[in-house]
Design an enzyme around this catalytic site. Sequence first.
Site, PDB file in Angstrom:
ATOM      1  N   LYS A  55      -5.450   6.958  -2.038  1.00  0.00           N
ATOM      2  CA  LYS A  55      -5.052   6.008  -0.991  1.00  0.00           C
ATOM      3  C   LYS A  55      -3.883   6.579  -0.191  1.00  0.00           C
ATOM      4  O   LYS A  55      -3.858   6.508   1.043  1.00  0.00           O
ATOM      5  CB  LYS A  55      -4.670   4.656  -1.617  1.00  0.00           C
ATOM      6  CG  LYS A  55      -5.872   3.881  -2.125  1.00  0.00           C
ATOM      7  CD  LYS A  55      -5.493   2.718  -3.027  1.00  0.00           C
ATOM      8  CE  LYS A  55      -6.752   2.109  -3.646  1.00  0.00           C
ATOM      9  NZ  LYS A  55      -6.485   1.136  -4.708  1.00  0.00           N
ATOM     10  N   GLN A  99      -1.941  -2.158  -7.620  1.00  0.00           N
ATOM     11  CA  GLN A  99      -3.060  -1.471  -8.265  1.00  0.00           C
ATOM     12  C   GLN A  99      -3.410  -2.164  -9.586  1.00  0.00           C
ATOM     13  O   GLN A  99      -2.544  -2.362 -10.435  1.00  0.00           O
ATOM     14  CB  GLN A  99      -2.688   0.004  -8.510  1.00  0.00           C
ATOM     15  CG  GLN A  99      -3.821   0.840  -9.063  1.00  0.00           C
ATOM     16  CD  GLN A  99      -5.002   0.964  -8.110  1.00  0.00           C
ATOM     17  OE1 GLN A  99      -4.844   1.204  -6.918  1.00  0.00           O
ATOM     18  NE2 GLN A  99      -6.207   0.792  -8.624  1.00  0.00           N
ATOM     19  N   ASP A 122      -5.990  -5.920   0.350  1.00  0.00           N
ATOM     20  CA  ASP A 122      -7.101  -5.816  -0.602  1.00  0.00           C
ATOM     21  C   ASP A 122      -8.039  -7.023  -0.484  1.00  0.00           C
ATOM     22  O   ASP A 122      -9.162  -6.983  -0.968  1.00  0.00           O
ATOM     23  CB  ASP A 122      -6.539  -5.780  -2.039  1.00  0.00           C
ATOM     24  CG  ASP A 122      -6.757  -4.433  -2.704  1.00  0.00           C
ATOM     25  OD1 ASP A 122      -7.567  -3.638  -2.194  1.00  0.00           O
ATOM     26  OD2 ASP A 122      -6.107  -4.178  -3.733  1.00  0.00           O
TER      27      ASP A 122
END
Length: 285
Positions: A55, A99, A122
């Site tokens: 990422k 995460q 997200d």
Amino acid sequence: MLVLGVNIDGKQLANLLQEQMKEEVALLKESGLTPGLVVLLVGEDSASQVYVRNKDLAAARIGIVSKVERYPETITEAELLAEIDKYNADPQFHGILVQLPLPKHIDENKVLLAIDPNKDVDGFHPLNLGALFAGHPTMIPCTPYGIIKMFEHYDIDLEGKNAVVIGRSNIVGKPMAQLLLQKNATVTMAHSKTKNLAALCRQADILVVAIGRGHFVTKDFVKPGAVVIDVGMNRNEAGKLIGDVAYDEVAPVASYITPVPGGVGPMTITMLMYQTIESAKRLHR
Ligand code: NAP
């Protein structure tokens, strides 16, 4: 009937979209806006380290400011929530990503709820999931969003098609089913309690597989000419990355198929970048 499947090249599409984003970010920077993404990583999970690194690299390629905050496994829930608050208030960052998975002593739901929905790139916050289910999404979970982009790019018509999604997680299966529904597919969701799974899947024009079991879906699950999307990421005994679909035997039957690696994975990261840029534009409107 034998149909030779077209390989859906997620890597190539991801590169194309990232090039376009790079140009857009350059223009935004000229106007004084630099999109920023912060990734919060707790602990030493090796898969998470790889995802976060990828990422970070993608953000750098596009010109997005990206910061990776690393915390020890021992960080308390309260400390992590305070860190999220800090970034919620920091105007330099338009996207915040925690995460997953988190250590067991931290409540994942509390953490996802703490992220400002406007920065939830997200798309996992219940407000964003609710908006998606109500049909007016802002932030969409990146994996199913990337799959929709693949369908669009490859001109795969979804209207009136029978779609079967195997897997009902909040981050893949459920939002995938919603997005397919919004594209006017007729959607069935399957899971571990589904009876006669292979027979059900053989009805599908579109089969999306998000289970997490290597090479689970064989050619017996696939109707000739179906479009097969493999979300799975598993390691085999040799440590090689494999999908949920037995690609070699399914590809000759399918009309389109995504490989693993090089299919859904690169698109997930790309949509994360896309939503960071969109979030920056929205927050500075
Ligand atoms: P998850 O939360 O573990 O959910 C797995 C789903 O599969 C569950 O709904 C489960 O059913 C269902 N399932 C398990 N065994 C089954 C079986 N034998 N038959 C039918 N359904 C079965 O997983 P996830 O987070 O959605 O991820 C799924 C896979 O996608 C994993 O391999 C993950 O690594 C991968 N993934 C890839 C990306 C990417 O960017 N490429 C992104 C996210 C996830 P129940 O609900 O009944 O338990």
